[in-house]
Design a protein around this motif. Structure first.
Motif, PDB file in Angstrom:
ATOM      1  N   GLY A 172      77.150  45.906  21.928  1.00 32.83           N
ATOM      2  CA  GLY A 172      76.266  46.595  20.989  1.00 32.83           C
ATOM      3  C   GLY A 172      75.870  47.944  21.526  1.00 32.83           C
ATOM      4  N   ARG A 173      74.844  48.519  20.946  1.00 31.21           N
ATOM      5  CA  ARG A 173      74.340  49.811  21.419  1.00 31.21           C
ATOM      6  C   ARG A 173      72.829  49.749  21.438  1.00 31.21           C
ATOM      7  NH1 ARG A 173      72.604  48.592  17.113  1.00 31.21           N
ATOM      8  NH2 ARG A 173      72.632  49.790  15.184  1.00 31.21           N
ATOM      9  N   LEU A 174      72.223  50.629  22.223  1.00 26.46           N
ATOM     10  CA  LEU A 174      70.766  50.650  22.287  1.00 26.46           C
ATOM     11  C   LEU A 174      70.210  51.104  20.944  1.00 26.46           C
ATOM     12  CD1 LEU A 174      70.134  52.289  25.770  1.00 26.46           C
ATOM     13  CD2 LEU A 174      69.954  49.872  25.168  1.00 26.46           C
ATOM     14  N   ALA A 175      69.341  50.300  20.376  1.00 25.52           N
ATOM     15  CA  ALA A 175      68.721  50.638  19.094  1.00 25.52           C
ATOM     16  C   ALA A 175      67.276  50.150  19.144  1.00 25.52           C
ATOM     17  CB  ALA A 175      69.490  49.998  17.940  1.00 25.52           C
ATOM     18  N   PRO A 176      66.408  50.960  19.762  1.00 28.39           N
ATOM     19  CA  PRO A 176      65.011  50.537  19.961  1.00 28.39           C
ATOM     20  C   PRO A 176      64.324  50.110  18.657  1.00 28.39           C
ATOM     21  CG  PRO A 176      65.437  52.636  21.053  1.00 28.39           C
ATOM     22  CD  PRO A 176      66.646  52.328  20.256  1.00 28.39           C
ATOM     23  N   LEU A 177      64.667  50.790  17.559  1.00 30.44           N
ATOM     24  CA  LEU A 177      64.013  50.462  16.286  1.00 30.44           C
ATOM     25  C   LEU A 177      64.395  49.064  15.788  1.00 30.44           C
ATOM     26  CD1 LEU A 177      64.293  53.870  14.375  1.00 30.44           C
ATOM     27  CD2 LEU A 177      62.305  52.910  15.556  1.00 30.44           C
ATOM     28  N   GLU A 178      65.594  48.614  16.187  1.00 33.75           N
ATOM     29  CA  GLU A 178      66.019  47.266  15.799  1.00 33.75           C
ATOM     30  C   GLU A 178      65.737  46.260  16.910  1.00 33.75           C
ATOM     31  OE1 GLU A 178      70.186  47.423  14.578  1.00 33.75           O
ATOM     32  OE2 GLU A 178      69.762  49.328  13.595  1.00 33.75           O
ATOM     33  N   GLY A 179      65.085  46.721  17.954  1.00 34.92           N
ATOM     34  CA  GLY A 179      64.723  45.815  19.048  1.00 34.92           C
ATOM     35  C   GLY A 179      65.860  45.546  20.020  1.00 34.92           C
ATOM     36  N   VAL A 180      66.942  46.358  19.962  1.00 35.86           N
ATOM     37  CA  VAL A 180      68.048  46.168  20.907  1.00 35.86           C
ATOM     38  C   VAL A 180      67.796  47.025  22.150  1.00 35.86           C
ATOM     39  CG1 VAL A 180      70.548  46.240  21.251  1.00 35.86           C
ATOM     40  CG2 VAL A 180      69.626  45.803  18.967  1.00 35.86           C
TER      41      VAL A 180
ATOM     42  N   LEU B  52      72.366  44.209  26.322  1.00 36.06           N
ATOM     43  CA  LEU B  52      73.752  44.646  26.525  1.00 36.06           C
ATOM     44  C   LEU B  52      74.240  44.158  27.888  1.00 36.06           C
ATOM     45  CD1 LEU B  52      73.355  48.341  25.299  1.00 36.06           C
ATOM     46  CD2 LEU B  52      73.863  46.311  23.948  1.00 36.06           C
ATOM     47  N   THR B  53      75.550  44.308  28.140  1.00 32.63           N
ATOM     48  CA  THR B  53      76.104  43.838  29.417  1.00 32.63           C
ATOM     49  C   THR B  53      76.085  44.951  30.470  1.00 32.63           C
ATOM     50  OG1 THR B  53      78.322  44.427  28.686  1.00 32.63           O
ATOM     51  CG2 THR B  53      77.636  42.154  28.290  1.00 32.63           C
ATOM     52  N   LEU B  54      74.997  45.707  30.472  1.00 33.11           N
ATOM     53  CA  LEU B  54      74.887  46.858  31.368  1.00 33.11           C
ATOM     54  C   LEU B  54      74.850  46.435  32.846  1.00 33.11           C
ATOM     55  CD1 LEU B  54      74.729  49.886  31.124  1.00 33.11           C
ATOM     56  CD2 LEU B  54      72.262  49.741  30.914  1.00 33.11           C
ATOM     57  N   GLU B  55      74.133  45.353  33.137  1.00 37.19           N
ATOM     58  CA  GLU B  55      74.047  44.904  34.534  1.00 37.19           C
ATOM     59  C   GLU B  55      75.390  44.357  35.018  1.00 37.19           C
ATOM     60  OE1 GLU B  55      71.643  45.681  36.663  1.00 37.19           O
ATOM     61  OE2 GLU B  55      70.960  46.767  34.893  1.00 37.19           O
ATOM     62  N   LEU B  56      76.096  43.683  34.111  1.00 33.69           N
ATOM     63  CA  LEU B  56      77.440  43.193  34.445  1.00 33.69           C
ATOM     64  C   LEU B  56      78.344  44.376  34.807  1.00 33.69           C
ATOM     65  CD1 LEU B  56      79.378  40.687  34.444  1.00 33.69           C
ATOM     66  CD2 LEU B  56      79.897  41.243  32.064  1.00 33.69           C
ATOM     67  N   LEU B  57      78.235  45.454  34.027  1.00 35.01           N
ATOM     68  CA  LEU B  57      79.020  46.663  34.292  1.00 35.01           C
ATOM     69  C   LEU B  57      78.631  47.278  35.640  1.00 35.01           C
ATOM     70  CD1 LEU B  57      81.022  48.895  33.382  1.00 35.01           C
ATOM     71  CD2 LEU B  57      79.098  50.014  32.235  1.00 35.01           C
ATOM     72  N   ALA B  58      77.323  47.333  35.900  1.00 36.51           N
ATOM     73  CA  ALA B  58      76.851  47.931  37.157  1.00 36.51           C
ATOM     74  C   ALA B  58      77.397  47.134  38.355  1.00 36.51           C
ATOM     75  CB  ALA B  58      75.325  47.964  37.181  1.00 36.51           C
ATOM     76  N   ARG B  59      77.389  45.809  38.258  1.00 33.85           N
ATOM     77  CA  ARG B  59      77.924  44.973  39.355  1.00 33.85           C
ATOM     78  C   ARG B  59      79.422  45.200  39.520  1.00 33.85           C
ATOM     79  NH1 ARG B  59      74.397  41.059  37.273  1.00 33.85           N
ATOM     80  NH2 ARG B  59      76.038  39.941  36.178  1.00 33.85           N
ATOM     81  N   ARG B  60      80.100  45.310  38.377  1.00 31.00           N
ATOM     82  CA  ARG B  60      81.551  45.503  38.412  1.00 31.00           C
ATOM     83  C   ARG B  60      81.916  46.831  39.072  1.00 31.00           C
ATOM     84  NH1 ARG B  60      85.034  45.752  32.833  1.00 31.00           N
ATOM     85  NH2 ARG B  60      87.104  45.829  33.761  1.00 31.00           N
TER      86      ARG B  60
END
Ligand SMILES: [Zn+2]
Length: 209
Positions: free
Chosen positions: A103-111, A116-124
């Motif tokens: 997905g994408r960051l969408a503060p208005l929709e509560g995302v 997101l899999t941002l931490e998974l990416l950071a570890r990778r």
């Protein structure tokens, strides 16, 4: 039927009237066709799971792309959703691997970033940087809109502090004029993007007139 209308109405782009139309359509079509749809949904949800390496969806774990030895593991294309990955695969533009954010960051929709899999990416990426002295390339291919740009920035910000980040090359996909289009019909924002994203003109023996 009311239950089906409620469920269909939850799908993106389906309003209540369309949900009612679809439900009555499914009541009238041959039974096999209607149940085929139900089975396809069930099988997709039962058989596809998220790859623990890239966040993409596949029947196998890890997914075929992550297991493919012919792909450069140090080049990662970051996309929002599986359908973006499918489009890039069909275009044949990527000889590396992918990372699906989900997905994408969408503060208005509560995302938020934790959705997101941002931490998974950071570890990778951290693991790749620790593995050896070669460069790691991250091509951020989130959609070229407000939320996609915001997400791209969040990805870059999260990764820029990793140990060895001086060997991490992050690029954003280009935006601007689509090939085959005409300047006179382009919107202002597209022209602004095209100017910002201009690149050196390379003259090769094939391109020379
Ligand atoms: Zn994978």
């Amino acid at each position: 039927m009311a239950r089906l209308i409620t469920e269909l109405g939850r799908l993106p782009g389906i309003c209540e009237i369309t949900a009612e139309r679809l439900a009555s359509h499914l009541l009238l079509v041959p039974r096999d066709q209607a149940l085929g749809l139900a089975r396809a949904i069930q099988e997709m949800r039962e058989q596809l799971r998220r790859c623990s390496l890239c966040g993409g969806y596949a029947q196998e774990e890890p997914c075929p792309i992550c297991r493919d030895p012919g792909r450069d593991p140090r080049r990662i294309v970051v996309v929002e959703e599986p359908r973006d990955q499918v489009a890039l695969e069909e275009a044949g533009v990527c000889d590396g691997r992918y990372h699906v954010l989900g997905g994408r960051l969408a503060p208005l929709e509560g995302v938020e970033s934790r959705d997101l899999t941002l931490e998974l990416l950071a570890r990778r990426v951290a693991a790749l940087l620790a593995e050896g002295p070669e460069l790691v390339e991250l091509i951020i291919a989130t959609n070229p809109n407000l939320e996609g740009d915001h997400t791209a920035l969040a990805v870059a910000t999260r990764l820029q502090g990793l140990p060895g980040h001086e060997r991490l090359v992050m690029t954003r996909i280009a935006t601007g004029l689509p090939s085959g289009s005409a300047i006179e019909y382009a919107h202002r924002e597209v022209l602004v993007d095209a100017f910002r994203g201009r690149r050196p003109l390379e003259i090769t023996s094939e391109s020379a007139p």
